[in-house]
Design a protein around this motif. Structure first.
Motif: not given
Length: 769
Positions: A371-373, A446-447, A744-745, A750-752
């Motif tokens: 998920t973190q990609h 992130v926002g 992020f994805a 989602t952060p990478t």
């Protein structure tokens, strides 16, 4: 100080090492008798739900299910240590900031609400009423409700989460960044459009019926130890288990069940993975597409020769859309691209495809290694494509299984902790509580950081968690929090986030999952939802760590009462006097929770309906959707390598075995053979030689980011490890600062954190001033 040792670990996961580790943790926390009694009450009918991971229980009615990390979490919460006002009088925030995360956690349970005093740079006690008035004053003088940010940790109960989202929406905003934004957001986004629901479709019983389990980007031995019991049982009865992971993880190789006396006494262990596929970091989409390509090629051969079809033609025709477009895309993808980007040979992928084709039912599990990609949504949809090919959704022993982390992260989302709520949910919420909810979408994680950076004087309120440490781009995140007018953290123990203060700052201590919660009507229980949509009660057994603690539902209710006053028609204090009343309101808002109080009080609880498991597809097409994606060749790692002469590595952040999320229990990582040190960098031995270095050397990491900003993480020890060439792994949160906020994805943001392009250089010790 622990002795630093690096050695090969060649024993199975679990076993006597796990028992020794738990015993050591219990004694370190000063709770030998109490700790054992508390552990035996975890996941019992009249006990509490383990505050660790969200893996379900085989039998939530009678069986004590041993789990090393769950035991650590319980011991840490039940500790005899206390962080009292006297403790805080001895340290300035600056002095505390110089301590390690492990040291901060080890100071014990917080006992009083605290307010930051800027003049002395210390936290001092504050009365609860004064704390709520301070927060309400800040909130009610904001130019807009959207200037407040309300973060949520996945350990918050259903009852607390429901009240929390109700209060925030009555206040006037949908600003709900939460831990899902940083972990399984891509899973929900990908599956909702593919199969109509953002949750996995399998039950624990499906693991007893499946012929094959495919595990992607997950290390259950450290992150979900109870899952090893299901994998062990599946392996023993002959099910194939195929693990896709860049690192060779001991928990995916062999497991010795601490509850199986025969294995413990004989020293034997159960092999877990029948096939261990070590692909490159980020190569999962290419690998799965290669498996699909091999399946489709085999199906073409069968069709030409008049043999039974490999794919489930009837299922595809009745239940899916876009299959023809998908097939054309797979046929057009070259094997060269697939093998290059996956790091696997065609022979390896063909062997895995044969395993898939020979299995009548297949479960696909995945964790944050998927998920973190940047391309995580596409990867998850490719996994769903693989399942759809042979009808592996909606029948026994088959389906997608995203394995979530925090114990109620899925339940919080179910209760409405979502920055992008559906119109139907808002409409029903407004009808039940007689107000008009805000419809404008709020900030995700992130926002939230971006807006706190851009616009000072925000109010940041965190319901649990360790926001400053869990998030990416550490320097920017800390700067964002420090610019706030007020930061508030509801918590049980001290952590790094509490030391990143706004101009005003509060720490509000709450009851833990293991503690007795007494309200006006008597002792209360809360409910949680696990990774497989089972909802059950949790009731603490230990006296509260301090008489000054409040439950999370009570904190929300009192805050709402102080902030909204006559504006709200909700009887906040009436609801929190008896949690049954909260559950009655939940049942009014959510159809799936009808008769909530009756159903949840049955031992083991109840299962929420999952439409995809019934082959009912709530999508735009009314069917499950195939999605076509090319194998990506323009990811951050590709771009970074194009512009650099020196080697650029792909770094994945990981947990150690003495860690759960940002909570560090100790400095050891037993299964990877690391003891007494966290600043280590796992790297292929050939890569160490190519750098003209040796294992044990210290290096600095610099991220190669598209925004051109230099981000460094200094002084990491090289540890030779079984990991593909060009790939690295290191613990978070030590390396979170290398992840750009802007990386992020796609779609899910989602952060990478599992694919960070970095360069290495020898660390040079700075001379003392």
């Amino acid at each position: 100080m622990s002795k630093k040792v690096i050695q090969v670990y060649d024993r199975p996961a679990g076993g006597w090492g796990a028992l020794k580790s738990v015993a050591q943790q219990i004694f370190e926390q000063g709770i030998p008798g109490k700790g054992a009694r508390t552990l035996l009450s975890a996941n019992q009918p009249d006990g509490f739900d383990c505050p660790g991971c969200a893996w379900p229980d085989a039998d939530h009615t009678s069986t004590f299910e041993f789990c090393e990390n769950g035991a650590k979490a319980v011991a840490a919460e039940s500790t005899a240590r206390r962080a009292t006002p006297e403790f805080f009088s001895d340290y300035t925030v600056q002095q505390l900031s110089e301590k390690s995360d492990h040291w901060l956690e080890a100071q014990g349970r917080l006992t009083h609400p605290l307010q930051y005093d800027k003049a002395s740079d210390k936290y001092k006690p504050i009365a609860w009423d004064a704390a709520f008035d301070l927060i309400a004053g800040h909130l009610n003088t904001l130019p807009s409700p959207n200037d407040a940010i309300f973060y949520t940790s996945g350990r918050t109960s259903n009852e607390a989460a429901f009240l929390y989202q109700l209060f925030v929406r009555e206040f006037g905003t949908n600003n709900f960044p939460d831990c899902s934004n940083m972990c399984h957001e891509p899973s929900g986004f990908a599956m909702r459009e593919a199969i109509g629901i953002g949750k996995g479709t399998v039950l624990l019983s499906d693991f007893q019926k499946t012929d094959a389990i495919f595990i992607f980007g997950q290390n259950p031995g450290t992150n979900h130890p109870r899952m090893l019991g299901e994998l062990r049982a599946a392996s023993k009865r002959g099910a194939a288990i195929v693990s896709f992971n860049p690192l060779r993880e001991r928990g995916l190789e062999k497991f010795q069940d601490p509850q199986a006396m025969g294995e413990m006494l004989s020293g034997q262990a159960t092999s877990i993975s029948s096939d261990y596929v070590q692909l490159k970091i980020g190569g999962d989409l290419a690998a799965v597409k290669g498996i699909i390509k091999a399946v489709l090629e085999a199906d073409s051969v069968a069709l030409r020769n008049g043999l039974p079809r490999i794919i489930d033609v009837a299922f595809i025709a009745e239940h899916t859309s876009h299959f023809d477009t998908f097939v054309k895309d797979v046929e057009a993808e070259s094997w060269d691209a697939i093998t290059t980007e996956s790091g696997l040979s065609k022979t390896q992928l063909q062997a895995v495809a044969n395993t898939y084709m020979s299995a009548k039912s297949v479960i696909a599990c995945w964790g944050m290694g998927i998920t973190q990609h940047k391309h995580s949504v596409a990867t998850i949809r490719m996994i769903v494509n693989l399942l759809l090919l042979r009808g592996n959704i909606g029948r026994p022993g088959a389906g997608p299984c995203p394995v979530r982390g925090h114990s109620n992260v899925q339940g919080d989302r179910t209760m409405g902790i979502n920055e992008k709520p559906s119109a139907s949910f808002l409409k029903r919420l407004g009808e039940v509580f007689d107000f008009v909810p805000p419809v404008e979408h709020g900030y995700d994680t992130v926002g939230a950081i971006e807006t706190m950076l851009a616009d000072k004087n925000k109010v940041f309120f965190a319901m649990g968690g360790n926001f400053a440490t869990a998030t990416p781009d550490t320097e920017l995140t800390h700067r964002a929090l420090k610019q706030c007018a007020l930061t508030v953290h509801v918590t049980t123990k001290l952590n790094r986030s509490h030391l990143i203060c706004g101009r005003d700052a509060l720490i509000l201590p709450c009851l833990g999952r293991t503690e007795i919660d007494v309200q006006a009507s008597g002792q209360q229980a809360v409910s949680v939802e696990d990774s497989m949509s089972m909802v059950h009660l949790s009731s603490g057994i230990n006296p509260p760590a301090s008489p000054h603690l409040l439950s999370e539902p009570m904190i929300v209710a009192r805050l709402a009462h102080a902030t909204l006053k006559q504006k709200s028609k909700t009887d906040w204090m009436g609801l929190v006097a008896n949690y049954d009343k909260i559950r009655e309101k939940i049942a009014e808002v959510f159809v799936d929770f009808s008769d909530f109080n009756q159903r949840v009080k049955v031992p083991g609880g109840f299962h929420l309906r999952n439409t995809a498991s019934e082959r009912i597809w709530i999508t735009a097409t009314g069917k499950a959707n195939f999605y076509a994606y090319q194998v990506p060749r323009d990811l951050p790692i590709h771009k970074a390598r194009q512009n650099q002469v020196a080697p650029v590595f792909n770094l994945a952040t990981i947990r150690s075995h003495d860690q759960y999320n940002t909570t560090v229990y100790g400095l050891n990582d037993r299964y990877r053979g690391v003891f007494g040190e966290r600043r280590v960098l796992f790297i292929n031995k050939e890569d160490i030689a190519q750098l003209s270095m040796q294992a044990g050397d210290w290096v600095d990491l610099v991220s190669v980011a598209e925004d051109g900003t230099r981000r460094e993480a200094k002084r990491f020890m090289l540890v030779g490890y079984n990991i593909p060439l060009g790939c690295l792994a290191a613990y978070f949160p030590e390396t979170n600062g290398l992840v750009p906020l802007s990386s992020f994805a796609d779609n899910a943001r989602t952060p990478t954190s599992k694919s960070i392009p970095v360069m290495l250089s020898a660390h040079i010790e700075e001379c003392p001033a």
